[in-house]
Write a protein that holds these residues in place. Structure first.
Motif, short mmCIF file in Angstrom:
data_model
loop_
_atom_site.label_atom_id
_atom_site.label_comp_id
_atom_site.label_asym_id
_atom_site.label_seq_id
_atom_site.Cartn_x
_atom_site.Cartn_y
_atom_site.Cartn_z
N LEU B 86 0.84 -1.21 0.00
CA LEU B 86 0.00 0.00 0.00
C LEU B 86 0.87 1.25 0.00
N ALA B 87 1.96 1.22 0.78
CA ALA B 87 2.86 2.37 0.83
C ALA B 87 3.49 2.58 -0.54
N GLY B 88 3.89 1.49 -1.19
CA GLY B 88 4.50 1.59 -2.52
C GLY B 88 3.56 2.22 -3.53
N ARG B 89 2.32 1.78 -3.48
CA ARG B 89 1.34 2.30 -4.45
C ARG B 89 1.06 3.77 -4.20
N ALA B 90 0.93 4.15 -2.91
CA ALA B 90 0.66 5.55 -2.59
C ALA B 90 1.84 6.42 -3.03
N ALA B 91 3.07 5.90 -2.83
CA ALA B 91 4.26 6.65 -3.22
C ALA B 91 4.30 6.83 -4.74
N GLU B 92 3.95 5.76 -5.47
CA GLU B 92 3.92 5.86 -6.93
C GLU B 92 2.94 6.93 -7.40
N ARG B 93 1.76 6.95 -6.76
CA ARG B 93 0.76 7.95 -7.16
C ARG B 93 1.30 9.37 -6.90
N TYR B 94 1.96 9.52 -5.75
CA TYR B 94 2.50 10.83 -5.40
C TYR B 94 3.56 11.26 -6.41
N LEU B 95 4.49 10.34 -6.70
CA LEU B 95 5.57 10.67 -7.64
C LEU B 95 5.02 10.98 -9.02
N ALA B 96 3.99 10.22 -9.43
CA ALA B 96 3.42 10.45 -10.75
C ALA B 96 2.78 11.84 -10.82
N GLU B 97 2.06 12.20 -9.76
CA GLU B 97 1.39 13.50 -9.76
C GLU B 97 2.42 14.64 -9.74
N MET B 98 3.47 14.46 -8.95
CA MET B 98 4.52 15.47 -8.91
C MET B 98 5.24 15.55 -10.26
N GLY B 99 5.47 14.39 -10.86
CA GLY B 99 6.12 14.35 -12.17
C GLY B 99 5.33 15.14 -13.20
N GLU B 100 4.03 15.00 -13.17
CA GLU B 100 3.18 15.73 -14.12
C GLU B 100 3.29 17.24 -13.92
N ALA B 101 3.57 17.63 -12.68
CA ALA B 101 3.70 19.06 -12.39
C ALA B 101 5.14 19.53 -12.57
N GLY B 102 6.03 18.65 -13.09
CA GLY B 102 7.38 19.05 -13.45
C GLY B 102 8.41 18.92 -12.32
N PHE B 103 8.08 18.19 -11.26
CA PHE B 103 9.05 18.00 -10.18
C PHE B 103 9.85 16.73 -10.40
N SER B 104 11.15 16.79 -10.10
CA SER B 104 11.98 15.57 -10.15
C SER B 104 11.67 14.76 -8.89
N PRO B 105 12.00 13.43 -8.91
CA PRO B 105 11.77 12.64 -7.70
C PRO B 105 12.45 13.24 -6.47
N ALA B 106 13.67 13.79 -6.64
CA ALA B 106 14.37 14.37 -5.48
C ALA B 106 13.60 15.58 -4.95
N GLU B 107 13.08 16.39 -5.85
CA GLU B 107 12.29 17.55 -5.42
C GLU B 107 11.00 17.10 -4.73
#
Lengths: 230, 123
Positions: B86-107
């Motif tokens: 569940l944590a992995g899936r939530a993290a993926e969703r977060y990273l995907a949403e941030m990615g769409e807004a132009g943030f790198s994973p580190a950001e």
């Protein structure tokens, strides 16, 4: 086992074809949603399955037999029209059904009546449309029928009655009982169906497992319904 | 439990059960209710509940004992496994949403850490 088997079913009223070559198989224990606008052939199909309408051509088998006296004893059919005499009291309507159908379970019917919030002493003429719809359902589900055919059980009734009817149908579910429910109001009822058939002008143009359709289209059955009939 | 009817209902029931296991509401080895009760409660066809139970079994989260019903796996790792999933899936969703807004994973991680600090100060 297929409880319903329909092949190349056609039905004509005068010059109008109500059904234009229908094929349908429904296995035991399924809840089939028969969807389509008014005039698409839903009622005609249900009447034929119930044994009160007759095909112009094609093959129909219900519980392994051609619809007729023997199948009527095991099939509960709730037509859309009001079929309960208005001079009766609720208790008389139950008694009437008991005299008519050997598989009627009075104790079960009384339980359902209570769940539906209906009083045995009420005259049928005093009931609201929603209450009459609930009573129709009690009369049908009070029977030990193997196949239950319901024509538009949700139409023209208030939201609380819709909710009760929905719950009543869920309570009546059994593994050996097949249900076919026609509706042009999909809404909340879609959670009830495991299979759906979309009818249009007497033909099936889309059919499938409800869950597969949701997965494939990324849409609810109601959204698919609205788009298909635009 | 309100369903998103644009997605298969059985998968939402599976997700709900997984979350309850992860939270510790349903202990390993617990018996799942028979099909009828959840069907009435959730107002879904009992076949849909059965479909969900089959999916849980396919994923190795439950097993059936003939005539007794469906049980959650007794594997002591079950809760950890589900929590990680569940944590992995939530993290993926977060990273995907941030990615769409132009943030790198580190950001994205920095933003998350910033939020965690604010949340901790609030407590």
């Amino acid at each position: 086992m297929d409880v319903i088997e329909v092949r190349a079913l056609r039905k004509r009223y005068g010059r109008t074809w109500a059904l234009r070559g229908l094929d349908l198989q429904v296995e035991e224990g399924r809840v089939l949603g028969l969807l389509g606008p008014n005039g698409s052939g839903k009622s005609t199909l249900l009447r034929i399955l119930a044994g009160v309408g007759h095909p112009t051509s094609g093959e129909v088998r219900v519980l392994g037999q051609a619809p007729g006296r023997a199948t009527k004893a095991r099939v509960a059919f709730v037509p859309e029209v009001e079929h309960i005499y208005r001079w009766m009291r609720v208790a008389d309507a139950l008694k009437f059904q008991e005299n008519f159908f050997a598989d009627f379970q009075p104790a079960r019917a009384r339980e359902l009546l209570e769940f539906m919030g209906l009083d045995q002493a009420s005259p049928v003429s005093s009931l609201s449309k929603g209450q009459r719809a609930r009573l129709k359902l009690v009369l049908a589900l009070g029977r030990d029928a193997r196949l239950v055919l319901l024509d538009e059980p949700f139409s023209g009734i208030d939201p609380p009655s819709r909710e009760r009817v929905l719950q009543g149908l869920l309570m009546a579910y059994r593994e050996d009982r097949t249900m076919v429910i026609s509706t042009h109001l999909v809404g909340e009822a879609e959670k009830l169906f495991d299979r759906v058939v979309f009818l249009s002008r007497g033909e099936i143009f889309l059919a499938g497992e409800a869950e597969e359709l949701r997965q494939r289209h990324g849409k609810s059955i109601e959204q698919i319904f609205r788009e298909e009939y635009r | 439990m309100p369903f998103d009817l644009t997605r298969p209902i059985y998968l939402q029931i599976v997700d709900n059960i997984c979350r309850r296991v992860a939270r510790g509401e349903l202990p390993p080895g617990a018996r799942l209710p028979s099909l009828r009760d959840p069907a009435l409660e959730l107002e879904v066809n009992p076949n849909t509940v059965q479909h969900a139970y089959q999916e849980l079994e396919r994923r190795g989260l439950t097993f059936t004992r003939r005539g007794e019903g469906t049980f959650l796996s007794e594997d002591p790792q079950l809760v950890d496994r589900l929590r990680q999933e569940l944590a992995g899936r939530a993290a993926e969703r977060y990273l995907a949403e941030m990615g769409e807004a132009g943030f790198s994973p580190a950001e994205a991680l920095a933003a998350l850490q910033e939020r965690v600090k604010i949340a901790e100060r609030g407590v």
